[in-house]
Motif scaffolding. Sequence first.
Motif, PDB file in Angstrom:
ATOM      1  N   CYS A  80       0.867  -1.186   0.000  1.00 20.57           N
ATOM      2  CA  CYS A  80       0.000   0.000   0.000  1.00 20.57           C
ATOM      3  C   CYS A  80       0.901   1.232   0.000  1.00 20.57           C
ATOM      4  CB  CYS A  80      -0.965  -0.026   1.183  1.00 20.57           C
ATOM      5  SG  CYS A  80      -0.149  -0.005   2.806  1.00 20.57           S
ATOM      6  N   LEU A  81       0.370   2.378   0.407  1.00 24.56           N
ATOM      7  CA  LEU A  81       1.173   3.604   0.384  1.00 24.56           C
ATOM      8  C   LEU A  81       2.115   3.685   1.589  1.00 24.56           C
ATOM      9  CD1 LEU A  81       1.717   6.411  -0.913  1.00 24.56           C
ATOM     10  CD2 LEU A  81      -0.190   7.292   0.464  1.00 24.56           C
ATOM     11  N   GLY A  82       1.539   3.570   2.791  1.00 22.17           N
ATOM     12  CA  GLY A  82       2.326   3.804   4.005  1.00 22.17           C
ATOM     13  C   GLY A  82       2.873   2.558   4.677  1.00 22.17           C
ATOM     14  N   ASN A  83       2.345   1.390   4.302  1.00 22.40           N
ATOM     15  CA  ASN A  83       2.684   0.120   4.966  1.00 22.40           C
ATOM     16  C   ASN A  83       2.426   0.184   6.479  1.00 22.40           C
ATOM     17  OD1 ASN A  83       5.599  -2.012   5.481  1.00 22.40           O
ATOM     18  ND2 ASN A  83       3.530  -2.641   5.059  1.00 22.40           N
TER      19      ASN A  83
ATOM     20  N   ASP B 236      -8.178   3.880   1.034  1.00 22.25           N
ATOM     21  CA  ASP B 236      -7.203   4.333   2.024  1.00 22.25           C
ATOM     22  C   ASP B 236      -7.961   4.838   3.260  1.00 22.25           C
ATOM     23  OD1 ASP B 236      -5.323   5.660   3.514  1.00 22.25           O
ATOM     24  OD2 ASP B 236      -4.448   6.738   1.820  1.00 22.25           O
ATOM     25  N   PRO B 237      -7.798   4.180   4.416  1.00 20.84           N
ATOM     26  CA  PRO B 237      -8.591   4.559   5.598  1.00 20.84           C
ATOM     27  C   PRO B 237      -7.900   5.610   6.467  1.00 20.84           C
ATOM     28  CG  PRO B 237      -7.336   2.585   6.102  1.00 20.84           C
ATOM     29  CD  PRO B 237      -6.942   3.001   4.696  1.00 20.84           C
TER      30      PRO B 237
ATOM     31  N   HIS C  52       6.429   6.401   6.641  1.00 23.11           N
ATOM     32  CA  HIS C  52       6.335   5.832   7.996  1.00 23.11           C
ATOM     33  C   HIS C  52       7.380   4.757   8.247  1.00 23.11           C
ATOM     34  CE1 HIS C  52       2.567   7.931   8.935  1.00 23.11           C
ATOM     35  NE2 HIS C  52       2.336   7.799   7.641  1.00 23.11           N
TER      36      HIS C  52
ATOM     37  N   ARG D 214      -3.231  -0.730   5.452  1.00 23.46           N
ATOM     38  CA  ARG D 214      -3.841  -1.782   4.645  1.00 23.46           C
ATOM     39  C   ARG D 214      -2.928  -2.980   4.414  1.00 23.46           C
ATOM     40  NH1 ARG D 214      -5.227   2.143  -0.169  1.00 23.46           N
ATOM     41  NH2 ARG D 214      -3.286   2.999   0.685  1.00 23.46           N
TER      42      ARG D 214
HETATM   43  P1  4NP Z   1      -1.763   2.731   4.137  1.00 21.17           P
HETATM   44  O1  4NP Z   1      -2.419   4.070   4.758  1.00 21.17           O
HETATM   45  O2  4NP Z   1      -1.233   3.110   2.771  1.00 21.17           O
HETATM   46  O3  4NP Z   1      -2.907   1.796   4.076  1.00 21.17           O
HETATM   47  O4  4NP Z   1      -0.677   2.321   5.105  1.00 21.17           O
HETATM   48  C1  4NP Z   1      -1.776   5.300   4.777  1.00 21.17           C
HETATM   49  C2  4NP Z   1      -0.860   5.575   5.752  1.00 21.17           C
HETATM   50  C3  4NP Z   1      -0.253   6.815   5.791  1.00 21.17           C
HETATM   51  C4  4NP Z   1      -0.559   7.775   4.845  1.00 21.17           C
HETATM   52  C5  4NP Z   1      -1.474   7.490   3.850  1.00 21.17           C
HETATM   53  C6  4NP Z   1      -2.084   6.250   3.812  1.00 21.17           C
HETATM   54  N1  4NP Z   1       0.044   9.042   4.903  1.00 21.17           N
HETATM   55  O5  4NP Z   1      -0.275   9.910   4.050  1.00 21.17           O
HETATM   56  O6  4NP Z   1       0.900   9.297   5.783  1.00 21.17           O
END
Ligand code: 4NP
Length: 165
Positions: A13-16, A130-131, A51, A19
């Motif tokens: 995903c984006l931030g690991n 994205d939650p 992150h 999701r």
């Molecule tokens: P993920 O969620 O991709 O499901 O881990 C996110 C976590 C952090 C961010 C965006 C989506 N962020 O913009 O920091």
Amino acid sequence: MHMTQPIRVLFVCLGNICRSPLAEAVFRHQVRERGLEGRIEIDSAGTSGYHRGSPPDRRSSETARRRGIELTGRSRSVVADDLNRFDYVIAMDAENEGALRDLLRASGGSARVHRLREWDPQPGDGDVPDPYYGGPRGFEDVHDIVERASAAFLDHVVREHGLHA
Ligand code: 4NP
């Protein structure tokens, strides 16, 4: 005792932190339930380094824990070598998939890049939403989607590789 190489699956995903750690843990749980642990190696990563080194998001972890799933690991960025090492690299949304396809081209890797909801019997718009900036309901919805789609993805892997416990 199986002497064959394990099948390697990476969720991205984006931030690991929300999701993909969830998809990793849910899929691992489903693999274990089917007696296929040891046959499939599972990891997760993010297309961003926002992150890096952080544990999974508390909201994602708590939603999962209520359903008996423990999130583990620390956020890491996806790297070009992942597109060589993993057999399947599974994106959560179209943006992640685009980034992975760029990396696949640049690396000359051989991974199969897909989006998780390709296997979802109720695929919606094809993205696991994205939650991160939403409320708690978003995490419940994401959990439902991931559980359903990842079970169907596992069916696919089992069929494609003729796996049995
Ligand atoms: P993920 O969620 O991709 O499901 O881990 C996110 C976590 C952090 C961010 C965006 C989506 N962020 O913009 O920091």
